[in-house]
Design a protein around this motif. Structure first.
Motif, PDB file in Angstrom:
ATOM      1  N   ARG A 208       0.805  -1.622  -0.270  1.00  0.00           N
ATOM      2  CA  ARG A 208       0.091   0.370   0.283  1.00  0.00           C
ATOM      3  C   ARG A 208       1.164   0.993  -0.038  1.00  0.00           C
ATOM      4  O   ARG A 208       1.521   1.283   0.328  1.00  0.00           O
ATOM      5  N   PHE A 209       0.246   2.070  -0.600  1.00  0.00           N
ATOM      6  CA  PHE A 209       1.298   3.797  -0.944  1.00  0.00           C
ATOM      7  C   PHE A 209       0.412   4.593   0.169  1.00  0.00           C
ATOM      8  O   PHE A 209      -0.088   4.889   0.253  1.00  0.00           O
ATOM      9  N   HIS A 210       1.352   5.302   0.824  1.00  0.00           N
ATOM     10  CA  HIS A 210       0.932   7.012   1.634  1.00  0.00           C
ATOM     11  C   HIS A 210       1.245   7.844   0.498  1.00  0.00           C
ATOM     12  O   HIS A 210       2.194   8.284   0.830  1.00  0.00           O
ATOM     13  N   ASP A 211      -0.086   8.680   1.110  1.00  0.00           N
ATOM     14  CA  ASP A 211       0.074   9.706  -0.103  1.00  0.00           C
ATOM     15  C   ASP A 211       1.108  11.259   0.728  1.00  0.00           C
ATOM     16  O   ASP A 211       1.299  10.718   2.125  1.00  0.00           O
ATOM     17  N   PRO A 212       2.255  11.529   0.424  1.00  0.00           N
ATOM     18  CA  PRO A 212       2.996  12.655   0.540  1.00  0.00           C
ATOM     19  C   PRO A 212       2.477  13.166   1.648  1.00  0.00           C
ATOM     20  O   PRO A 212       2.937  13.642   2.496  1.00  0.00           O
ATOM     21  N   GLY A 213       1.181  13.616   1.061  1.00  0.00           N
ATOM     22  CA  GLY A 213       1.102  14.846   1.548  1.00  0.00           C
ATOM     23  C   GLY A 213      -0.264  14.640   2.896  1.00  0.00           C
ATOM     24  O   GLY A 213      -0.297  15.267   3.965  1.00  0.00           O
ATOM     25  N   GLN A 214      -0.236  13.395   2.986  1.00  0.00           N
ATOM     26  CA  GLN A 214      -1.419  12.501   4.116  1.00  0.00           C
ATOM     27  C   GLN A 214      -1.004  11.139   4.883  1.00  0.00           C
ATOM     28  O   GLN A 214      -2.121  10.442   4.146  1.00  0.00           O
ATOM     29  N   ASP A 215      -0.256  11.219   5.302  1.00  0.00           N
ATOM     30  CA  ASP A 215       0.115  10.229   6.052  1.00  0.00           C
ATOM     31  C   ASP A 215      -0.147   9.789   6.974  1.00  0.00           C
ATOM     32  O   ASP A 215       0.005  10.365   8.005  1.00  0.00           O
ATOM     33  N   SER A 216      -1.452   8.616   6.580  1.00  0.00           N
ATOM     34  CA  SER A 216      -1.673   7.945   7.212  1.00  0.00           C
ATOM     35  C   SER A 216      -1.021   7.147   8.857  1.00  0.00           C
ATOM     36  O   SER A 216      -1.941   7.004   9.648  1.00  0.00           O
ATOM     37  N   ARG A 217       0.364   7.209   8.658  1.00  0.00           N
ATOM     38  CA  ARG A 217       0.759   6.602   9.873  1.00  0.00           C
ATOM     39  C   ARG A 217       0.547   7.009  10.474  1.00  0.00           C
ATOM     40  O   ARG A 217       1.027   7.518  12.406  1.00  0.00           O
ATOM     41  N   GLN A 218       0.670   8.813  10.151  1.00  0.00           N
ATOM     42  CA  GLN A 218       0.282   9.696  11.905  1.00  0.00           C
ATOM     43  C   GLN A 218      -0.208  10.844  11.390  1.00  0.00           C
ATOM     44  O   GLN A 218      -0.899  11.715  11.952  1.00  0.00           O
ATOM     45  N   GLY A 219      -1.623   9.288  10.898  1.00  0.00           N
ATOM     46  CA  GLY A 219      -2.706   9.719  11.988  1.00  0.00           C
ATOM     47  C   GLY A 219      -3.596  10.353  10.547  1.00  0.00           C
ATOM     48  O   GLY A 219      -4.758  10.692  11.252  1.00  0.00           O
ATOM     49  N   SER A 220      -3.311  11.599  10.026  1.00  0.00           N
ATOM     50  CA  SER A 220      -4.309  11.661   8.693  1.00  0.00           C
ATOM     51  C   SER A 220      -4.732  10.024   7.665  1.00  0.00           C
ATOM     52  O   SER A 220      -4.915   9.732   7.970  1.00  0.00           O
ATOM     53  N   SER A 221      -5.760  10.960   6.678  1.00  0.00           N
ATOM     54  CA  SER A 221      -6.419  10.111   5.802  1.00  0.00           C
ATOM     55  C   SER A 221      -6.322   9.033   5.638  1.00  0.00           C
ATOM     56  O   SER A 221      -4.836   9.099   4.254  1.00  0.00           O
ATOM     57  N   ALA A 222      -6.553   7.985   5.813  1.00  0.00           N
ATOM     58  CA  ALA A 222      -6.103   6.479   5.386  1.00  0.00           C
ATOM     59  C   ALA A 222      -6.653   6.861   3.520  1.00  0.00           C
ATOM     60  O   ALA A 222      -6.789   6.201   2.873  1.00  0.00           O
ATOM     61  N   ALA A 223      -7.906   7.544   3.985  1.00  0.00           N
ATOM     62  CA  ALA A 223      -8.556   7.765   2.497  1.00  0.00           C
ATOM     63  C   ALA A 223      -7.737   7.906   1.112  1.00  0.00           C
ATOM     64  O   ALA A 223      -7.886   7.663   0.272  1.00  0.00           O
ATOM     65  N   ASP A 224      -6.722   9.175   1.926  1.00  0.00           N
ATOM     66  CA  ASP A 224      -5.851   9.346   1.340  1.00  0.00           C
ATOM     67  C   ASP A 224      -5.297   9.132   0.304  1.00  0.00           C
ATOM     68  O   ASP A 224      -4.532   8.549  -0.782  1.00  0.00           O
ATOM     69  N   SER A 225      -5.000   7.863   0.924  1.00  0.00           N
ATOM     70  CA  SER A 225      -3.465   6.330   0.922  1.00  0.00           C
ATOM     71  C   SER A 225      -4.226   5.545   0.132  1.00  0.00           C
ATOM     72  O   SER A 225      -3.535   5.642  -0.740  1.00  0.00           O
ATOM     73  N   ASP A 226      -5.703   5.540   0.338  1.00  0.00           N
ATOM     74  CA  ASP A 226      -6.124   4.596  -0.048  1.00  0.00           C
ATOM     75  C   ASP A 226      -6.194   5.093  -2.381  1.00  0.00           C
ATOM     76  O   ASP A 226      -5.960   4.696  -3.098  1.00  0.00           O
ATOM     77  N   ALA A 227      -7.143   7.014  -2.005  1.00  0.00           N
ATOM     78  CA  ALA A 227      -6.816   7.128  -3.785  1.00  0.00           C
ATOM     79  C   ALA A 227      -5.067   6.940  -4.452  1.00  0.00           C
ATOM     80  O   ALA A 227      -5.239   7.043  -5.396  1.00  0.00           O
ATOM     81  N   PHE A 228      -4.679   7.153  -3.240  1.00  0.00           N
ATOM     82  CA  PHE A 228      -3.284   7.833  -3.360  1.00  0.00           C
ATOM     83  C   PHE A 228      -2.624   6.110  -3.978  1.00  0.00           C
ATOM     84  O   PHE A 228      -1.895   5.903  -5.272  1.00  0.00           O
ATOM     85  N   THR A 229      -3.103   4.818  -3.570  1.00  0.00           N
ATOM     86  CA  THR A 229      -2.401   4.144  -3.868  1.00  0.00           C
ATOM     87  C   THR A 229      -3.098   3.628  -5.486  1.00  0.00           C
ATOM     88  O   THR A 229      -2.437   2.772  -6.248  1.00  0.00           O
TER      89      THR A 229
END
Ligand SMILES: Cc1ncc(COP(=O)(O)O)c(C=O)c1O
Length: 287
Positions: A208-229
């Motif tokens: 899975r890939f984490h949106d560099p602007g919205q890194d879910s590992r740091q608590g921001s949107s998992a949906a952004d990383s879904d879209a980024f993936t």
């Protein structure tokens, strides 16, 4: 094709490791003890290559009088590998198995195989005769054993591939592609901005890939990383370097890594890892 009807299918819950839960199977079987039941177990699911615990589940299904079928489209081939065949422990007690040649054996697309433990049940369910045809009782007639009357000689391609590869060749094909899948998942997963979601035990895994602007590992949107993936997958496809598809695993988007082509080489793995690295770097630089 059988016309069983969707309302007669019960999907049972799995554990986080993708395996059918024993308690769920027992509960489902107890609900309708007198109904004819087929329990379908999985050898190599399409996301993570999960294998159900056949040694535990098949005796339970049998105790309740159910027919047990194993979908081994991928996973049945693991029986060819001394390293992997433990995954199929207990599967020999099933009533039927299916597997595909068009996947791991690399033969043409419509090669698939069904194995039924009880030849009489197999034949009785598929055989039908017509007065305008000839039937020789003592000959094995393909019309008695499969749903089609007219079909190409698919068995020929399978036979040729098995003869050419031999026992060791099939084992090598299976193990080699598993090694490539493992290298792809772990190496892509260790790139900056990527994560291993499932490390392959056979030839399938997830990253899975984490949106560099919205890194879910740091608590921001998992949906952004879904879209980024999904975006990274699309960019890999448009690069022409590799073909991956996306999937949803436990509610989150991930990239499926599945290797079954006999031609895939360690150099291909290097190229693909470099390609994903380039795409992730370029996205970071754009931010
Ligand atoms: C686990 C599994 N079962 C069944 C199938 C479908 O197989 P077939 O191509 O024989 O219809 C697939 C195809 O991807 C699969 O991965």
């Amino acid at each position: 094709m059988l016309g069983l009807g969707e309302k007669h299918i019960t999907a049972l819950p799995i554990n986080t490791d993708g395996r059918l839960r024993e308690d769920a199977l027992v509960e489902a079987l107890q609900k309708s003890p007198s109904q004819p039941t087929i329990v379908i177990l999985q050898a190599g699911d399409l996301n993570i290559g999960a294998f159900d615990d056949f040694a535990k589940l098949i005796p339970i299904a049998k105790k309740h009088g159910a027919w047990v079928h194993v979908d081994g489209a991928f996973g049945l081939w693991c029986a060819a590998s001394p390293r992997l065949r433990h995954l199929l422990t207990g599967a020999d007690a099933a009533d039927s198995w299916t597997t595909d040649g068009h996947k791991w054996l690399n033969v043409p697309y419509d090669c698939g195989y069904a194995f039924v433990a009880d030849p009489e049940a197999h034949r009785a369910s598929l055989s039908h005769h017509a007065s305008y045809l000839t039937h020789a009782k003592e000959a094995r007639d393909q019309m008695d054993w499969n749903p089609e009357w007219s079909r190409r000689g698919r068995g020929f391609a399978t036979y040729a591939a098995l003869r050419q590869l031999g026992r060791l060749g099939v084992a090598d094909l299976i193990e080699r592609t598993c090694d490539h899948a493992h290298a792809l998942v772990t190496r892509i997963g260790s790139l900056e901005g990527a994560e291993v979601v499932w490390e392959p035990q056979i030839n399938q895994g997830l990253v899975r890939f984490h949106d560099p602007g919205q890194d879910s590992r740091q608590g921001s949107s998992a949906a952004d990383s879904d879209a980024f993936t999904d975006r990274v997958i699309a960019e890999i496809l448009s690069s022409g370097e590799a073909f991956f598809t996306g999937t949803t695993w436990h509610g989150r988007r991930a990239m499926r890594v599945s290797v079954c082509n006999w031609q895939t080489s360690p150099q291909d793995v290097d190229r693909v890892v470099a390609c994903v690295d380039r795409i992730l770097r370029a996205t970071r630089e754009k931010k």
